[in-house]
Scaffold this active site. Structure first.
Site, PDB file in Angstrom:
ATOM      1  N   LYS A  50      40.581  56.834-143.130  1.00 39.15           N
ATOM      2  CA  LYS A  50      40.681  56.521-144.557  1.00 39.15           C
ATOM      3  C   LYS A  50      40.273  55.069-144.806  1.00 39.15           C
ATOM      4  O   LYS A  50      39.489  54.775-145.695  1.00 39.15           O
ATOM      5  CB  LYS A  50      42.115  56.782-145.035  1.00 39.15           C
ATOM      6  CG  LYS A  50      42.328  56.479-146.499  1.00 39.15           C
ATOM      7  CD  LYS A  50      43.732  56.833-146.948  1.00 39.15           C
ATOM      8  CE  LYS A  50      43.957  56.302-148.353  1.00 39.15           C
ATOM      9  NZ  LYS A  50      45.301  56.579-148.858  1.00 39.15           N
ATOM     10  N   GLU A 105      42.480  51.685-133.319  1.00 37.82           N
ATOM     11  CA  GLU A 105      42.224  52.752-132.341  1.00 37.82           C
ATOM     12  C   GLU A 105      40.926  53.479-132.668  1.00 37.82           C
ATOM     13  O   GLU A 105      40.073  53.705-131.792  1.00 37.82           O
ATOM     14  CB  GLU A 105      43.374  53.772-132.361  1.00 37.82           C
ATOM     15  CG  GLU A 105      44.706  53.241-131.876  1.00 37.82           C
ATOM     16  CD  GLU A 105      45.569  52.680-132.995  1.00 37.82           C
ATOM     17  OE1 GLU A 105      45.015  52.166-133.997  1.00 37.82           O
ATOM     18  OE2 GLU A 105      46.804  52.729-132.861  1.00 37.82           O
ATOM     19  N   GLY A 149      47.024  59.347-146.217  1.00 32.85           N
ATOM     20  CA  GLY A 149      46.501  59.705-144.898  1.00 32.85           C
ATOM     21  C   GLY A 149      47.104  60.997-144.355  1.00 32.85           C
ATOM     22  O   GLY A 149      46.396  61.884-143.871  1.00 32.85           O
ATOM     23  N   ARG A 150      48.437  61.133-144.444  1.00 31.01           N
ATOM     24  CA  ARG A 150      49.085  62.317-143.868  1.00 31.01           C
ATOM     25  C   ARG A 150      49.011  63.529-144.790  1.00 31.01           C
ATOM     26  O   ARG A 150      49.562  64.583-144.481  1.00 31.01           O
ATOM     27  CB  ARG A 150      50.528  61.989-143.486  1.00 31.01           C
ATOM     28  CG  ARG A 150      51.342  61.342-144.580  1.00 31.01           C
ATOM     29  CD  ARG A 150      52.645  60.767-144.022  1.00 31.01           C
ATOM     30  NE  ARG A 150      53.391  60.005-145.017  1.00 31.01           N
ATOM     31  CZ  ARG A 150      53.199  58.725-145.290  1.00 31.01           C
ATOM     32  NH1 ARG A 150      52.262  58.054-144.666  1.00 31.01           N
ATOM     33  NH2 ARG A 150      53.933  58.096-146.203  1.00 31.01           N
ATOM     34  N   GLU A 172      56.957  59.780-141.281  1.00 28.71           N
ATOM     35  CA  GLU A 172      56.274  58.636-141.888  1.00 28.71           C
ATOM     36  C   GLU A 172      56.550  58.614-143.391  1.00 28.71           C
ATOM     37  O   GLU A 172      56.514  57.561-144.021  1.00 28.71           O
ATOM     38  CB  GLU A 172      54.753  58.706-141.613  1.00 28.71           C
ATOM     39  CG  GLU A 172      54.053  57.369-141.772  1.00 28.71           C
ATOM     40  CD  GLU A 172      52.633  57.356-141.212  1.00 28.71           C
ATOM     41  OE1 GLU A 172      52.400  56.784-140.135  1.00 28.71           O
ATOM     42  OE2 GLU A 172      51.743  57.910-141.870  1.00 28.71           O
ATOM     43  N   HIS A 180      63.316  77.495-123.089  1.00 28.23           N
ATOM     44  CA  HIS A 180      63.558  77.180-121.678  1.00 28.23           C
ATOM     45  C   HIS A 180      63.526  75.671-121.437  1.00 28.23           C
ATOM     46  O   HIS A 180      63.347  75.233-120.298  1.00 28.23           O
ATOM     47  CB  HIS A 180      62.527  77.899-120.807  1.00 28.23           C
ATOM     48  CG  HIS A 180      62.596  79.382-120.991  1.00 28.23           C
ATOM     49  ND1 HIS A 180      63.452  80.182-120.274  1.00 28.23           N
ATOM     50  CD2 HIS A 180      61.971  80.198-121.874  1.00 28.23           C
ATOM     51  CE1 HIS A 180      63.319  81.436-120.687  1.00 28.23           C
ATOM     52  NE2 HIS A 180      62.433  81.473-121.655  1.00 28.23           N
ATOM     53  N   LYS A 220      51.394  46.959-135.678  1.00 24.32           N
ATOM     54  CA  LYS A 220      49.923  46.829-135.695  1.00 24.32           C
ATOM     55  C   LYS A 220      49.535  45.354-135.676  1.00 24.32           C
ATOM     56  O   LYS A 220      48.654  44.936-134.926  1.00 24.32           O
ATOM     57  CB  LYS A 220      49.350  47.440-136.991  1.00 24.32           C
ATOM     58  CG  LYS A 220      49.214  48.941-137.002  1.00 24.32           C
ATOM     59  CD  LYS A 220      48.395  49.320-138.247  1.00 24.32           C
ATOM     60  CE  LYS A 220      48.566  50.752-138.643  1.00 24.32           C
ATOM     61  NZ  LYS A 220      47.942  51.098-139.912  1.00 24.32           N
TER      62      LYS A 220
HETATM   63  O1  F6P Z   1      49.964  54.977-138.777  1.00 27.58           O
HETATM   64  C1  F6P Z   1      49.677  54.448-140.027  1.00 27.58           C
HETATM   65  C2  F6P Z   1      48.493  55.097-140.671  1.00 27.58           C
HETATM   66  O2  F6P Z   1      48.157  54.301-141.750  1.00 27.58           O
HETATM   67  C3  F6P Z   1      48.732  56.542-141.099  1.00 27.58           C
HETATM   68  O3  F6P Z   1      49.418  56.641-142.278  1.00 27.58           O
HETATM   69  C4  F6P Z   1      47.335  57.048-141.151  1.00 27.58           C
HETATM   70  O4  F6P Z   1      47.299  58.446-141.212  1.00 27.58           O
HETATM   71  C5  F6P Z   1      46.792  56.483-139.868  1.00 27.58           C
HETATM   72  O5  F6P Z   1      47.363  55.184-139.810  1.00 27.58           O
HETATM   73  C6  F6P Z   1      45.297  56.411-139.772  1.00 27.58           C
HETATM   74  O6  F6P Z   1      44.738  55.641-140.794  1.00 27.58           O
HETATM   75  P1  F6P Z   1      43.196  55.694-141.124  1.00 27.58           P
HETATM   76  O7  F6P Z   1      42.856  57.068-141.559  1.00 27.58           O
HETATM   77  O8  F6P Z   1      42.988  54.682-142.203  1.00 27.58           O
HETATM   78  O9  F6P Z   1      42.433  55.330-139.877  1.00 27.58           O
END
Ligand code: F6P
Length: 552
Positions: free
Chosen positions: A206, A212, A267-268, A353, A384, A512
């Protein structure tokens, strides 16, 4: 927004709970012969039975009063009306617009966003149809048939969960991989299996700034260029899903290869937007569209059903009862469906979240517990592993059991056995086993008095462990869409009831920021004698230890 713990409804619920906690759930069935029917709701292809929770009609009426005290109906209206209910970020929350195929307008700041949604959807559809028809070709002229989705959190969990859930719909000859972890092994292990000439990289973020994802995207591009692709081939092998056009362009993805969405898609809550492109590519556009329509069917129910007959609202209210009155700090999601094996992980982000908050929208501290710990595994595997604690542990854990009446891949009597376990567990959790029954059973088995005395406490189950059962005819794109929308709205309702903002996530920011500060202190390529910062003694020593281990 008001503090529900100060409402008359809350007091009514405390009174109801003081009475109910002395009762057995099974006795509530004896007192109300139509309980199983009365405490169930059917909507959008799903059947919810919440009768195995220790609530009675009076407690349920108290929960409905609580919804009135929190103005839940008003909050639902505000969300669908595009009001900026994400108050800390000043954003509307309109993922429901992404799955509406009607001509209804969704206004954000006075402007209808429905045409934007339709436009982006059409672009995705055209792209997905080309991919399905093997008309997207790579640098060697061979068709692209392998996708690698690079994203994390909401840009990974939803698409991955849905692609796994819709395995029977996978298009012939297509493969999908998902890379999320910044641990380079995740990317390396994935690319080991990929042919660069046939691979489409989907960079899903987003913000297009997530450490990452950007690290994985840059390494994927480097791998592509080192394995036969050239700079000019990037256009045909890399697409981006984002709201950040400038960053996408800077990364080198052409605007025509970007699929956009908007700040009013959290995002979620984004698997219905361009972020769902991997679902459309791996399962076909028709399946993706059917999933959106299944979610919309749940939206339509949610927006119109009275609270007492409203599946997401009731799931939320019963969840609140278990969390705040029964004291369940953890909630298990137990799909009796192997294809839903990533649903618990997806719901962890969605729920934790969203509602892992301890201040209300007005900044005041909450006066009751909020979101529970979400965990789970597919049944019967979990039986189990961790069910022992749910049956006989010292804490109350509430659970959702999810099953399809029919299997997508019937093999012998597997599905009958799966369903028998699905039913047996909720029955056992509610009924438990009395000491008298245990003693009688041991005696009938020939145990002597000493053995009976020694074993009886261990083999006794208290019961009254709260469960919901969610049933569908079969797991299809439609029922999957409805199921996910059910949980999205459940989480929303609980956020409204607790008075928290379910749509921000400030808690993840601190870690972060610190990771960025610590990065230069980790000895690595081109770095020696790393700078020392003012860490706590434990962190400083761990950095030194890591650096000395890396120096060997
Ligand atoms: O972990 C925090 C967060 O902002 C989530 O809410 C989001 O889904 C994820 O990082 C990834 O964010 P992006 O889509 O901006 O890479």
């Amino acid at each position: 927004m008001s503090d529900i713990t100060k409402s008359a409804a809350w007091t009514r619920l405390e009174t109801a709970h003081a009475r109910l906690r002395k009762q057995r759930t099974i006795n509530l069935f004896d007192a109300a012969p139509s309980r199983a029917e009365d405490f169930s709701i059917e909507a959008a292809g799903l059947y919810l039975d919440y009768s195995k929770n220790r609530i009675c009609a009076d407690a349920r009426a108290g929960l409905a009063d609580l919804a009135v005290a929190a103005d839940l109906a008003g909050a639902i209206g505000a969300m669908f009306a595009g009001e900026k209910i994400n108050s800390t970020e000043g954003r509307a929350v309109l993922h429901v617009a992404l799955r509406d195929f009607s001509s209804r307008a969704y206004k954000v700041g006075g402007a209808d966003v429905a045409p934007l949604v339709a436009g982006e959807r059409a672009k995705m559809k055209a792209f997905a149809q080309k991919y399905e028809a093997r008309a997207l070709t790579g640098f060697s002229g061979a068709p692209l048939d392998t996708l690698v989705n690079i994203g994390i959190g909401g840009s990974d969990l939803g698409p991955l969960m849905a692609v796994e859930a819709l395995r029977p719909y996978w298009l012939d000859g297509k493969t999908a991989h998902f890379v999320s972890n910044v641990d380079g092994q995740h990317l390396a292990d994935t690319l080991e299996k990929a042919d660069p000439a046939r691979t489409l990289f989907i960079i899903a973020s987003k913000t297009f700034t997530t450490q990452e994802t950007m690290t994985n995207a840059e390494s994927a591009r480097r791998w592509f260029l080192e394995n036969g692709g050239t700079q000019k081939d990037i256009a045909g092998h890399f697409v981006a899903l984002s709201t950040n056009e400038a960053a996408v362009r800077e990364f080198g993805v052409a605007p025509e290869n970007m699929f956009g969405f908007w700040d009013w898609v959290g995002g979620r809550y984004s698997m219905w937007s361009a972020i769902g492109l991997s679902i459309a590519l791996q399962c076909g556009w028709d399946a993706f569209e059917a999933m959106l329509k299944g979610a919309h069917a749940m939206d339509a129910h949610f927006a119109s059903a009275p609270i007492g007959e409203n599946m997401p609202a009731m799931l939320a209210l019963v969840g609140l009862w278990n969390r705040n009155f029964e004291g369940a700090a953890a909630h298990a999601v137990l799909p009796y469906d192997q294809h839903l094996h990533r649903l618990p992980a997806y719901l962890q982000q969605l729920d934790m979240e969203s509602n892992g908050k301890s201040v209300m929208k007005n900044g005041a501290r909450v006066n009751c517990a909020t979101g529970p710990v979400i965990f789970g595994e597919p049944g019967t595997n979990g039986q189990h592993a961790f069910y022992q604690l749910i049956h006989q542990g010292t804490d109350i854990v509430s659970s959702d059991f999810i099953a399809a009446a029919n299997s997508a891949a019937p093999v012998g009597d597997h599905h009958e056995k799966l369903l028998a376990n699905f039913l047996a567990q909720t029955e056992a959790l509610m009924l438990g086993k009395s000491e008298a029954d245990v003693r009688a059973e041991l005696a009938a088995g020939g145990a002597d008095a000493g053995a009976i005395d020694a074993l009886a406490p261990h083999r006794t189950f208290a019961g009254d462990r709260p469960t919901n059962s969610i049933l569908m005819e079969r797991l299809t794109p439609q029922t999957l869409g409805a199921l996910v929308a059910l949980y999205e709205h459940k989480v929303f309702c609980q956020g409204v009831l607790w008075g928290v903002n379910s749509f921000d996530q400030w808690g993840v920011e601190l870690g972060k920021a610190l990771a960025k500060e610590i990065l230069p202190e980790i000895a690595g390529a081109g770095r020696s004698d790393p700078p020392r910062k003012n860490h706590d003694a434990s962190t400083r020593r761990l950095i030194e230890k890591i650096n000395s281990l890396r120096a060997r």
